[in-house]
Scaffold this motif. Structure first.
Motif, short mmCIF file in Angstrom:
data_model
loop_
_atom_site.label_atom_id
_atom_site.label_comp_id
_atom_site.label_asym_id
_atom_site.label_seq_id
_atom_site.Cartn_x
_atom_site.Cartn_y
_atom_site.Cartn_z
N UNK A 105 0.81 -0.60 0.39
CA UNK A 105 0.23 0.15 0.33
C UNK A 105 0.84 1.46 0.18
N UNK A 106 1.77 1.16 1.05
CA UNK A 106 2.84 2.96 1.02
C UNK A 106 3.76 2.93 -0.80
N UNK A 107 4.17 2.04 -1.37
CA UNK A 107 4.45 1.82 -2.91
C UNK A 107 2.80 2.35 -3.53
N UNK B 276 7.38 4.71 -3.81
CA UNK B 276 9.04 5.51 -2.98
C UNK B 276 10.32 5.04 -4.35
N UNK B 277 11.67 5.89 -4.04
CA UNK B 277 12.62 4.98 -4.56
C UNK B 277 13.23 4.23 -3.42
N UNK B 278 13.32 4.45 -2.75
CA UNK B 278 14.28 3.66 -1.62
C UNK B 278 12.55 3.35 -0.35
N UNK C 259 2.65 -2.77 -11.75
CA UNK C 259 4.36 -2.68 -11.83
C UNK C 259 4.22 -0.78 -12.97
N UNK C 260 5.31 -0.11 -12.88
CA UNK C 260 5.27 0.54 -12.92
C UNK C 260 5.39 1.28 -14.21
#
Length: 71
Positions: free
Chosen positions: A34-36, A41-43, A70-71
């Motif tokens: 969920x946070x992603x 985030x990059x890291x 997916x991005x």
């Protein structure tokens, strides 16, 4: 189960302990999805002693990759 005992069991090749660690890693891997999705985030920094157990982070990464968009 203490950390030292768990580490010893993993080092001795206890498959039941290894499966429990992988299962715990998989369950943890669902958590950052969920946070992603929200922040992209990059890291992402994850710490703690449990991350050093053989198979834990590998299972967590696999679960996150399977459930993240997916991005």
């Amino acid at each position: 189960m203490g950390g030292f005992r768990l580490t010893c069991q993993l080092a001795d090749g206890d498959e039941q302990t290894a499966e429990r660690v992988r299962r715990a890693g998989t369950c943890f891997g669902y958590t950052p999805a969920n946070p992603v999705h929200l922040y992209n985030p990059d890291v992402m920094v994850i710490g703690g002693a449990i991350t050093t157990y053989v198979g834990y982070m590998e299972a967590a990464k696999a679960a996150l990759q399977a459930h993240a968009l997916p991005e």
